[in-house]
Design an enzyme around this catalytic site. Structure first.
Site, PDB file in Angstrom:
ATOM      1  N   LYS A   1      30.077 -57.917 -80.113  1.00  0.00           N
ATOM      2  CA  LYS A   1      30.266 -57.736 -78.663  1.00  0.00           C
ATOM      3  C   LYS A   1      29.098 -56.974 -78.034  1.00  0.00           C
ATOM      4  CE  LYS A   1      35.277 -58.138 -79.097  1.00  0.00           C
ATOM      5  NZ  LYS A   1      36.517 -57.428 -79.417  1.00  0.00           N
TER       6      LYS A   1
ATOM      7  N   VAL B   1      33.965 -60.672 -74.720  1.00  0.00           N
ATOM      8  CA  VAL B   1      33.883 -59.198 -74.814  1.00  0.00           C
ATOM      9  C   VAL B   1      34.952 -58.567 -73.928  1.00  0.00           C
ATOM     10  CG1 VAL B   1      32.426 -57.152 -74.515  1.00  0.00           C
ATOM     11  CG2 VAL B   1      31.366 -59.350 -75.091  1.00  0.00           C
TER      12      VAL B   1
ATOM     13  N   LYS C   1      32.713 -64.719 -79.707  1.00  0.00           N
ATOM     14  CA  LYS C   1      31.713 -63.631 -79.792  1.00  0.00           C
ATOM     15  C   LYS C   1      30.857 -63.742 -81.045  1.00  0.00           C
ATOM     16  CE  LYS C   1      35.808 -61.908 -81.433  1.00  0.00           C
ATOM     17  NZ  LYS C   1      37.004 -61.167 -81.379  1.00  0.00           N
TER      18      LYS C   1
ATOM     19  N   GLY D   1      44.777 -60.163 -76.627  1.00  0.00           N
ATOM     20  CA  GLY D   1      46.090 -60.683 -76.237  1.00  0.00           C
ATOM     21  C   GLY D   1      45.959 -61.995 -75.498  1.00  0.00           C
TER      22      GLY D   1
ATOM     23  N   GLY E   1      38.266 -58.703 -73.809  1.00  0.00           N
ATOM     24  CA  GLY E   1      39.489 -59.416 -73.405  1.00  0.00           C
ATOM     25  C   GLY E   1      39.505 -59.702 -71.915  1.00  0.00           C
TER      26      GLY E   1
ATOM     27  N   ILE F   1      38.941 -57.722 -69.394  1.00  0.00           N
ATOM     28  CA  ILE F   1      38.047 -56.903 -68.546  1.00  0.00           C
ATOM     29  C   ILE F   1      36.856 -57.763 -68.093  1.00  0.00           C
ATOM     30  CG2 ILE F   1      36.540 -54.877 -68.499  1.00  0.00           C
ATOM     31  CD1 ILE F   1      38.213 -53.697 -70.789  1.00  0.00           C
TER      32      ILE F   1
ATOM     33  N   ASP G   1      33.144 -56.789 -85.469  1.00  0.00           N
ATOM     34  CA  ASP G   1      33.577 -57.350 -84.182  1.00  0.00           C
ATOM     35  C   ASP G   1      32.896 -56.600 -83.023  1.00  0.00           C
ATOM     36  OD1 ASP G   1      35.687 -58.935 -82.562  1.00  0.00           O
ATOM     37  OD2 ASP G   1      36.047 -56.860 -81.940  1.00  0.00           O
TER      38      ASP G   1
ATOM     39  N   GLY H   1      51.495 -56.129 -86.099  1.00  0.00           N
ATOM     40  CA  GLY H   1      50.712 -57.264 -85.594  1.00  0.00           C
ATOM     41  C   GLY H   1      49.515 -56.828 -84.759  1.00  0.00           C
TER      42      GLY H   1
ATOM     43  N   GLU I   1      33.156 -65.047 -70.559  1.00  0.00           N
ATOM     44  CA  GLU I   1      33.759 -63.772 -70.159  1.00  0.00           C
ATOM     45  C   GLU I   1      34.726 -63.231 -71.212  1.00  0.00           C
ATOM     46  OE1 GLU I   1      33.291 -61.873 -66.959  1.00  0.00           O
ATOM     47  OE2 GLU I   1      33.960 -60.645 -68.633  1.00  0.00           O
TER      48      GLU I   1
HETATM   49  N1  HSE Z   1      40.109 -58.129 -82.780  1.00  0.00           N
HETATM   50  C1  HSE Z   1      39.738 -57.656 -81.482  1.00  0.00           C
HETATM   51  C2  HSE Z   1      40.268 -56.245 -81.290  1.00  0.00           C
HETATM   52  C3  HSE Z   1      40.258 -58.488 -80.346  1.00  0.00           C
HETATM   53  O1  HSE Z   1      40.940 -55.686 -82.159  1.00  0.00           O
HETATM   54  O2  HSE Z   1      39.977 -55.698 -80.223  1.00  0.00           O
HETATM   55  C4  HSE Z   1      39.522 -59.749 -80.095  1.00  0.00           C
HETATM   56  O3  HSE Z   1      38.216 -59.522 -79.707  1.00  0.00           O
END
Ligand code: HSE
Length: 437
Positions: free
Chosen positions: A205, A132, A105, A302, A134, A136, A201, A187, A129
């Protein structure tokens, strides 16, 4: 049976997820594709570490160019993330007429248009895909689910880390820093979580989604971006008193001939389904002029959800290769010659409703002084709450405005913050009260 050769660059969490899906769901993939997907190479700087999936030693290499220069590799899957060397690898792969699948991204938000032009020039395909939301299928939904629509708006919770932190703060009344520490221990947040909590982030996206929605070149630098570190339990509780939840929303919408692209904490009415999407889940609401509102909810991160998105691109490109349909759909769905420069509205010019919390001395006349300043700037008050006696002899004075221009609100706040009766900087949270959001 025909086979398609894959080269994977980046054997981290998502890379290992992709390998697991290729192994575990090999049968179902072959029955849908009528061909084998052959993982020919995996490149990573560390080829010793156990990634939790079995791979033959002879497909591991430390040199990405083994993949990029292997004429038999059909599809390069780039999962190292970040700007360089990912950019160089992708451009090299495209120039060598390889199809590319990427989850990157940060790179696409900055250089997407250049990369997509290189894709089209070389007569290959690119899939992104996984960049953005994960697992979805938001990119494919916009490109192929709603292609006959004028997209009007997209509202998204596109960062699971922030959604987890805000949900926990809301449920347990804990501070931002306390929940962040817990999230890191579990984590759910990176050791360096700045890209997530500062909204960067999410900005990457929504830049990608805005380009797709509007067929536009979107300059990441012009995307207003505000993170969640200033959100306090006090504001979460007041929001609840007014019937709202606070979410980090990534928003893009068409307003006349301009578009808005912005990321900031947002108050969303509690009746709105997006306000009830909690924890690490992502949710994206797309509104098209014909289809109306659609909301997609799912795991935004994930190994397996993101791996699932990567594999959806691998299958689509493989089908295109097998059926002679490469370039069936342009990277942004709009044909490259129709991608336009669109003006991004400055945050100063947006019109929104606002939640404002003032920290004021508890004495007669304060409310009228403050409402006088707001009135002078054409800002109309919708409701006010003042309760409890705060620290330092002060109290929080909280109000919601009717729709106002951001520039007017900012001018009013800087004037109010200089008053003797105000002892701390005011807090401002934008409110989205559209048809649904
Ligand atoms: N770091 C992102 C989040 C996941 O916390 O949603 C990867 O795009």
């Amino acid at each position: 049976m025909k086979s398609i050769n894959l080269g994977l660059i980046g054997f981290g969490t998502v890379g290992a997820g992709v390998v697991k899906i290729l192994r575990q769901n090999e049968g179902i993939i072959e029955r849908k594709l009528g061909a084998k997907l052959n993982l020919k190479w995996i490149a990573d700087l560390d080829i010793e570490r156990d990634r939790g999936v079995k791979v033959e030693k002879n497909i591991l290499t430390k040199d990405a160019y083994v993949i990029l220069n292997d004429p038999s590799v059909d599809i390069v899957i780039e999962l190292i993330g970040g700007y360089e060397p990912a950019r160089t690898f992708i451009l090299h792969a495209l120039k060598n007429k390889k199809h590319v699948v990427t989850a990157n991204k940060a790179l696409l938000a900055k250089d997407g248009i250049e990369i997509f032009e290189t894709v089209s020039r070389n007569g290959v395909d690119i899939g992104f895909e996984a960049s953005v939301g994960g697992g979805i299928p938001i990119i494919r939904s916009i490109k192929e689910g709603f292609p006959a629509n004028n997209i009007q708006s997209i509202y998204g919770i596109v960062n699971g880390t922030c959604n987890y932190i805000l949900s926990k703060m809301s449920d347990e009344g804990k501070s931002f820093h306390e929940v962040l520490k817990e999230a890191q221990a579990l984590g759910f947040a990176e050791a360096n979580p700045n890209f997530d909590i500062d909204g960067i982030d999410s900005a990457h996206k929504i830049t990608i989604l805005a380009s797709l929605a509007f067929g536009a070149r979107v300059d990441l630098e012009k995307v207003y971006t505000e993170g969640i570190s200033m959100i306090t339990p006090i504001d979460i509780n007041f929001a609840r008193d007014f019937g709202y939840r606070i979410k980090l929303l990534a928003i893009t919408k068409r307003v006349g001939s301009e578009i808005e692209v912005r990321v900031h904490p947002t108050m969303v009415r509690e009746e709105n389904p997006i306000s009830r999407v909690n924890g690490v889940l992502n949710a994206i609401e797309v509104t098209g002029d014909m289809v109306g509102e659609n909301m997609l909810i799912g795991k935004g991160a994930g190994a397996l959800p993101t791996g699932s998105a990567v594999m959806s691109d691998v299958l689509e490109i493989s089908r295109n290769i097998l059926n002679g349909g490469v370039n069936r759909v342009s990277p942004l769905s709009f044909l490259p010659r129709y991608i336009e420069d669109v003006k991004i509205k400055s945050i100063r010019d947006i019109v929104s409703e606002y939640y404002i919390r003032f920290s004021v001395l508890d004495k007669p006349g304060v409310l009228s002084t403050i409402s006088g300043v707001l009135g002078n700037h054409s800002i109309s008050i919708a409701s006010v709450i003042q309760k409890g006696r705060g620290e330092k002899g002060g109290v929080p004075l909280v109000l919601m405005t009717h729709s106002a221009k951001e520039e007017d609100v900012q001018h009013a706040l800087s004037e109010i913050d200089k008053l003797d009766v105000v002892f701390d900087k005011s807090v401002l949270i934008r409110v989205e009260n559209g048809e649904r959001v």
